[in-house]
Enzyme design. Structure first.
Site, PDB file in Angstrom:
ATOM      1  N   GLN A  21      24.272  73.744 -67.385  1.00 28.51           N
ATOM      2  CA  GLN A  21      23.552  73.322 -66.170  1.00 28.51           C
ATOM      3  C   GLN A  21      22.457  74.326 -65.809  1.00 28.51           C
ATOM      4  O   GLN A  21      21.359  73.939 -65.402  1.00 28.51           O
ATOM      5  CB  GLN A  21      24.526  73.189 -64.980  1.00 28.51           C
ATOM      6  CG  GLN A  21      25.615  72.150 -65.157  1.00 28.51           C
ATOM      7  CD  GLN A  21      25.085  70.723 -65.203  1.00 28.51           C
ATOM      8  OE1 GLN A  21      23.978  70.429 -64.757  1.00 28.51           O
ATOM      9  NE2 GLN A  21      25.867  69.821 -65.766  1.00 28.51           N
TER      10      GLN A  21
ATOM     11  N   CYS B  88      35.094  66.701 -65.417  1.00 28.87           N
ATOM     12  CA  CYS B  88      35.586  67.571 -66.504  1.00 28.87           C
ATOM     13  C   CYS B  88      35.871  68.975 -65.980  1.00 28.87           C
ATOM     14  O   CYS B  88      35.607  69.976 -66.670  1.00 28.87           O
ATOM     15  CB  CYS B  88      34.603  67.643 -67.665  1.00 28.87           C
ATOM     16  SG  CYS B  88      34.366  66.088 -68.496  1.00 28.87           S
TER      17      CYS B  88
ATOM     18  N   HIS C 255      33.778  74.062 -66.495  1.00 24.14           N
ATOM     19  CA  HIS C 255      33.889  72.760 -67.160  1.00 24.14           C
ATOM     20  C   HIS C 255      34.958  72.911 -68.255  1.00 24.14           C
ATOM     21  O   HIS C 255      35.146  74.012 -68.789  1.00 24.14           O
ATOM     22  CB  HIS C 255      32.520  72.468 -67.788  1.00 24.14           C
ATOM     23  CG  HIS C 255      32.357  71.108 -68.363  1.00 24.14           C
ATOM     24  ND1 HIS C 255      32.825  70.774 -69.619  1.00 24.14           N
ATOM     25  CD2 HIS C 255      31.753  70.002 -67.887  1.00 24.14           C
ATOM     26  CE1 HIS C 255      32.502  69.517 -69.874  1.00 24.14           C
ATOM     27  NE2 HIS C 255      31.856  69.015 -68.837  1.00 24.14           N
TER      28      HIS C 255
ATOM     29  N   ASP D  35      27.984  79.931 -70.273  1.00 26.99           N
ATOM     30  CA  ASP D  35      27.799  78.497 -70.471  1.00 26.99           C
ATOM     31  C   ASP D  35      26.555  78.086 -69.667  1.00 26.99           C
ATOM     32  O   ASP D  35      26.597  77.996 -68.440  1.00 26.99           O
ATOM     33  CB  ASP D  35      29.054  77.766 -69.970  1.00 26.99           C
ATOM     34  CG  ASP D  35      28.859  76.259 -69.883  1.00 26.99           C
ATOM     35  OD1 ASP D  35      27.722  75.771 -70.099  1.00 26.99           O
ATOM     36  OD2 ASP D  35      29.843  75.561 -69.578  1.00 26.99           O
TER      37      ASP D  35
ATOM     38  N   LYS E 292      20.736  67.838 -71.506  1.00 26.24           N
ATOM     39  CA  LYS E 292      20.629  68.057 -70.043  1.00 26.24           C
ATOM     40  C   LYS E 292      19.255  68.594 -69.690  1.00 26.24           C
ATOM     41  O   LYS E 292      18.873  68.643 -68.530  1.00 26.24           O
ATOM     42  CB  LYS E 292      21.705  69.027 -69.581  1.00 26.24           C
ATOM     43  CG  LYS E 292      23.105  68.531 -69.931  1.00 26.24           C
ATOM     44  CD  LYS E 292      24.136  68.960 -68.961  1.00 26.24           C
ATOM     45  CE  LYS E 292      25.517  68.744 -69.537  1.00 26.24           C
ATOM     46  NZ  LYS E 292      26.265  67.710 -68.849  1.00 26.24           N
TER      47      LYS E 292
HETATM   48  N1  PMP Z   1      29.428  73.063 -69.301  1.00 32.24           N
HETATM   49  C1  PMP Z   1      28.937  72.501 -68.187  1.00 32.24           C
HETATM   50  C2  PMP Z   1      28.783  73.358 -66.958  1.00 32.24           C
HETATM   51  C3  PMP Z   1      28.591  71.162 -68.178  1.00 32.24           C
HETATM   52  O1  PMP Z   1      28.112  70.605 -67.065  1.00 32.24           O
HETATM   53  C4  PMP Z   1      28.757  70.410 -69.366  1.00 32.24           C
HETATM   54  C5  PMP Z   1      28.395  68.928 -69.401  1.00 32.24           C
HETATM   55  N2  PMP Z   1      28.834  68.200 -68.322  1.00 32.24           N
HETATM   56  C6  PMP Z   1      29.252  71.041 -70.504  1.00 32.24           C
HETATM   57  C7  PMP Z   1      29.585  72.361 -70.434  1.00 32.24           C
HETATM   58  C8  PMP Z   1      29.452  70.306 -71.785  1.00 32.24           C
HETATM   59  O2  PMP Z   1      28.240  69.895 -72.326  1.00 32.24           O
HETATM   60  P1  PMP Z   1      28.206  68.934 -73.611  1.00 32.24           P
HETATM   61  O3  PMP Z   1      29.095  67.779 -73.277  1.00 32.24           O
HETATM   62  O4  PMP Z   1      26.766  68.564 -73.726  1.00 32.24           O
HETATM   63  O5  PMP Z   1      28.708  69.722 -74.752  1.00 32.24           O
END
Ligand code: PMP
Length: 404
Positions: free
Chosen positions: A203, A362, A129, A200, A226
């Protein structure tokens, strides 16, 4: 799990999801298959947040009246709940942030920036991401270090690691393909090369038990929203000695032990990273969420999701001209329909009251690798059921008919 196992097996577990579903008021709004973007919230988390604003509003760690003291205690209990949840030895290694994005930016700016020198290397997988790529690109620009692309394959990692490698950063679960890298082997390799491992968990934390100690993870980041929790709240976990050696992140109230007009002494962990008033309502709501989560058998929930994902994949596989990008039986299912724009599908599904996500998710570099501009993604949680999948597939068929 075998594709096509279908209805019988799903019905075995139906009682659990029905009870689970009952806790989510927003399920009455739409067929919600966009939980990888943000999960729906259980009633208890909503009630706790409202209770704080309606009856117990007070700040934490500052005022000495009763409600303020209660809030201070509740926040420290919440920190302990998070520590237990991810198996951190101490709650002092749990830092409240705004989310995964902020957590990784703190690692990049407060840990990596002072450490990195020109030509040092940060290995980042191509699955990431933007939140786990951009912070590294930024710090690489600031220091002259290099960001090295990696497929997330363990065998390839051995050939990329070198004395120049300072950091390896990887997702626990891809938000596009659902792929979960082998963190056990990755962690061993990274530490054999004296680098540090950043994971990270945005998910992965939702779908896999996580033990940061056992996996020997140096830094772990995730977002509350999430995991059925509030938006605007996240967690940064770090090994104690790393957090201690790090620069402070932001300056402000309560991150200091003492200050004069010209200098300051920083507070102990975790407060040195928590300048300013925290997201108190969010933290209390998240504590309620974690308490509520304990009511459910995680293995049973995960087994149910796998079955539902399998059912969804088998239904989707019946469609002509579908291309899948996700791994089998994952709660995240990404695909495209040949010659149809993903966003057209999203709009036509929305008109039929089905919430999904489409686009680059993203993860633009991964889209480039997959050879597409975007995908159609559904993401499944234990509050989804077979009717949700059936409604989605029917709506998708209707959309395809309109668009072809
Ligand atoms: N890493 C991953 C794998 C994600 O799916 C996301 C959210 N789509 C993020 C990071 C970023 O999370 P946040 O926008 O809550 O900071």
């Amino acid at each position: 799990m075998v594709i096509g196992m279908g209805l019988l097996d799903l019905n075995l577990h139906n009682k659990l999801p029905e009870k689970f579903r009952a806790d989510f008021p927003a399920l009455s709004n739409s067929v919600y298959l966009d939980s990888a973007a943000t999960a729906l919230k259980p009633q208890t988390m909503i009630d706790t947040t409202v209770e704080y604003y309606a009856h117990n509003t007070a700040t934490a760690q500052r005022s000495l009246h009763q409600d303020a003291l209660k809030v201070t205690t509740a926040i420290s209990e919440a920190r302990q709940s998070v520590a237990k949840f991810i198996h951190s030895q101490s709650s002092h290694q749990i830092v409240w942030t705004r989310g995964t994005t902020e957590s990784i930016n703190i690692i990049a700016q407060s840990y990596a920036r002072p450490l990195l020198q020109a030509d040092d290397e940060i290995i980042v997988s191509e699955l990431e991401h933007h939140s786990n790529l951009l912070p590294w690109l930024i710090v690489a620009k600031q220091t002259g270090a290099k960001v090295i692309k990696w497929t997330a394959d363990v065998n390839e990692l051995s050939s990329l690691l070198s004395p120049k490698t300072k950091i390896v950063s990887i997702t626990q679960m891809s938000n596009v393909t659902g792929f979960c890298p082998d963190l056990v082997k990755i962690s061993q390799l990274v530490h054999q090369h004296n680098a540090i491992l950043v994971v990270d968990g945005a998910q992965g934390v939702v779908h896999q038990p996580i033990d940061v100690e056992k996996l020997d993870i140096d830094f772990y980041a995730f977002s509350a929203h999430k995991l059925y929790g509030p938006t605007g709240l996240g967690v940064l976990y770090g090994k104690q000695h790393l957090l201690e050696q790090m620069d402070v992140w932001q300056g402000g109230g309560k991150m200091l032990k003492n200050t004069t007009f010209s200098d300051f002494e920083v507070e102990d962990l975790p407060y040195k990273f928590e300048a300013g008033t925290q997201n108190i309502a969010g933290i209390l709501g998240f504590k309620a969420t974690l308490d509520w989560l304990k009511k459910w058998d995680e293995a049973q929930l995960n087994c149910y999701i796998t079955q539902l994902a399998n059912y969804a994949e088998s239904k989707l596989s019946e469609l002509n001209h579908i291309q899948f990008y996700s791994v089998k039986n994952s709660p995240i299912i990404s695909f495209n329909m040949h010659n149809i724009h993903h966003n057209d599908i999203a709009i036509l599904l929305s008109e039929q009251n089905i919430a999904i996500r489409t686009g680059g998710l993203c993860a633009k570099p991964l889209m480039d690798k997959l050879g597409c501009h975007g995908v159609i993604r559904i993401s499944i949680m234990p509050y989804n059921n077979q009717q949700d999948i059936d409604s989605f597939v029917t709506a998708l068929k209707n959309a395809i008919e309109v668009l072809t």
